[in-house]
Design an enzyme around this catalytic site. Structure first.
Site, mmCIF file in Angstrom:
data_model
loop_
_atom_site.group_PDB
_atom_site.id
_atom_site.type_symbol
_atom_site.label_atom_id
_atom_site.label_comp_id
_atom_site.label_asym_id
_atom_site.label_seq_id
_atom_site.Cartn_x
_atom_site.Cartn_y
_atom_site.Cartn_z
ATOM 1 N N LYS A 17 4.069 28.816 -22.634
ATOM 2 C CA LYS A 17 3.986 30.124 -21.971
ATOM 3 C C LYS A 17 4.498 31.234 -22.879
ATOM 4 C CE LYS A 17 6.583 28.981 -18.398
ATOM 5 N NZ LYS A 17 6.958 27.587 -18.730
ATOM 6 N N ARG A 92 8.813 31.332 -9.949
ATOM 7 C CA ARG A 92 9.039 29.884 -10.037
ATOM 8 C C ARG A 92 9.255 29.272 -8.661
ATOM 9 N NH1 ARG A 92 11.139 30.130 -15.681
ATOM 10 N NH2 ARG A 92 11.614 28.074 -16.478
ATOM 11 N N ARG A 131 11.605 22.645 -30.523
ATOM 12 C CA ARG A 131 11.269 24.053 -30.768
ATOM 13 C C ARG A 131 12.476 24.903 -31.142
ATOM 14 N NH1 ARG A 131 9.551 26.083 -24.654
ATOM 15 N NH2 ARG A 131 11.625 25.983 -23.784
ATOM 16 N N ARG A 165 17.630 26.852 -28.384
ATOM 17 C CA ARG A 165 18.225 27.134 -27.080
ATOM 18 C C ARG A 165 19.155 26.001 -26.655
ATOM 19 N NH1 ARG A 165 13.298 28.843 -23.276
ATOM 20 N NH2 ARG A 165 14.544 27.605 -21.837
ATOM 21 N N ARG A 176 14.615 20.060 -15.872
ATOM 22 C CA ARG A 176 13.761 21.260 -15.776
ATOM 23 C C ARG A 176 12.346 20.873 -15.325
ATOM 24 N NH1 ARG A 176 14.773 23.410 -21.555
ATOM 25 N NH2 ARG A 176 13.281 25.057 -21.066
HETATM 26 P P1 AMP Z 1 12.690 29.601 -19.499
HETATM 27 O O1 AMP Z 1 13.097 30.415 -20.687
HETATM 28 O O2 AMP Z 1 11.563 30.217 -18.732
HETATM 29 O O3 AMP Z 1 12.444 28.147 -19.842
HETATM 30 O O4 AMP Z 1 13.938 29.606 -18.500
HETATM 31 C C1 AMP Z 1 15.188 29.067 -18.880
HETATM 32 C C2 AMP Z 1 16.066 28.858 -17.642
HETATM 33 O O5 AMP Z 1 16.297 30.126 -17.017
HETATM 34 C C3 AMP Z 1 15.450 27.988 -16.561
HETATM 35 O O6 AMP Z 1 15.670 26.580 -16.785
HETATM 36 C C4 AMP Z 1 16.204 28.505 -15.331
HETATM 37 O O7 AMP Z 1 17.526 27.995 -15.289
HETATM 38 C C5 AMP Z 1 16.284 29.996 -15.597
HETATM 39 N N1 AMP Z 1 15.103 30.751 -15.087
HETATM 40 C C6 AMP Z 1 14.166 31.426 -15.816
HETATM 41 N N2 AMP Z 1 13.255 32.006 -15.019
HETATM 42 C C7 AMP Z 1 13.619 31.680 -13.748
HETATM 43 C C8 AMP Z 1 13.067 31.952 -12.472
HETATM 44 N N3 AMP Z 1 11.934 32.685 -12.330
HETATM 45 N N4 AMP Z 1 13.707 31.446 -11.376
HETATM 46 C C9 AMP Z 1 14.847 30.720 -11.488
HETATM 47 N N5 AMP Z 1 15.407 30.394 -12.669
HETATM 48 C C10 AMP Z 1 14.811 30.884 -13.800
#
Ligand code: AMP
Length: 225
Positions: A17, A92, A131, A165, A176
């Site tokens: 994404k 989400r 990554r 990360r 996740r």
């Molecule tokens: P990402 O960078 O999109 O993989 O998000 C990293 C982490 O941020 C996720 O594992 C969640 O803990 C939190 N997170 C990101 N976007 C959301 C969302 N829309 N709703 C809830 N938690 C989020």
């Protein structure tokens, strides 16, 4: 009435994404809105939202709807978002999807498309665990699938500070993925039922997926004009 495009990229962690949203941002002049990036910035800045989100993110669980919706609402009010946005990692949950519909309706907007990047779970752990990104410009790389031309040096900005990360490790990725299947995957039917869903096979090469996505987005934007 604001007619700038609103696109959603749906897919599990590691589906691509972020990589693809960056490509669409450059190609179509849209703004990438990643709630993960916004939350990481809040954690780094030590804001109350960031302090509440930190441990939840480290555990690979979802941050509360209220925190994420507030952070997204604030960011969408910024002037640059008037060009149109690509939502990466939001919504989400069903609550977030409804909140987004309401927020857009307040501005006379609606979702143009929710694009689901379709991938197999088995590939995700390898993709996520390998990554990293350039600390200077945010360009994404991968130990096996996308290495910079010169090891340790960013192809885009020449930076040498590469970052991984904290939550991109095998133990957290499975949590996740579980959160994705339990809370986010049902949104695919939600967008299918309201006619906004498009599916893209996201198992192949980054450039091939990018070309398919770019063709889909061109058609979506053309429809709007
Ligand atoms: P990402 O960078 O999109 O993989 O998000 C990293 C982490 O941020 C996720 O594992 C969640 O803990 C939190 N997170 C990101 N976007 C959301 C969302 N829309 N709703 C809830 N938690 C989020």
């Amino acid at each position: 009435m604001n007619t700038s495009p609103v696109l959603i990229l749906l897919g599990p962690p590691g589906a691509g994404k972020g990589t693809q949203a960056r490509m669409l941002e450059k190609q179509f002049g849209l703004v990438q809105l990643s709630t993960g990036d916004l939350l990481r910035a809040a954690v780094a800045a030590g804001t109350p939202a960031g302090q509440a989100a930190d441990a939840v993110m480290k555990a690979g669980a979802l941050v509360s709807d209220q925190i994420v919706i507030d952070i997204l609402r604030d960011r969408m009010a910024d002037a640059d978002c008037a060009k149109g946005v690509i939502l990466d990692g939001f919504p989400r949950t069903a609550v977030q999807a409804s909140a987004l519909d309401e927020l857009l309706a307040e501005n006379g907007q609606k979702i143009n498309a929710a694009i689901s990047l379709e991938v197999d779970d088995a590939a995700m752990v390898e993709r996520v665990a390998g990554r990293y990104t350039c600390g200077g410009c945010g360009e994404g790389y991968h130990d096996s699938f996308k290495v910079p031309a010169k090891a340790g040096v960013c192809d885009t900005c020449g930076g040498t500070e590469m970052k991984r990360r904290a939550d991109d490790n095998a133990a957290t990725v499975s949590g996740r993925l579980e959160a994705y299947h339990a809370q986010t995957a049902p949104l695919i039917s939600y967008y299918e039922d309201n006619g906004a869903l498009q599916r893209i096979d996201a198992m192949g090469e980054i450039d091939v997926i990018g070309a398919a996505l770019s063709a889909a987005v061109s058609a979506i934007i053309a429809l709007q004009h």
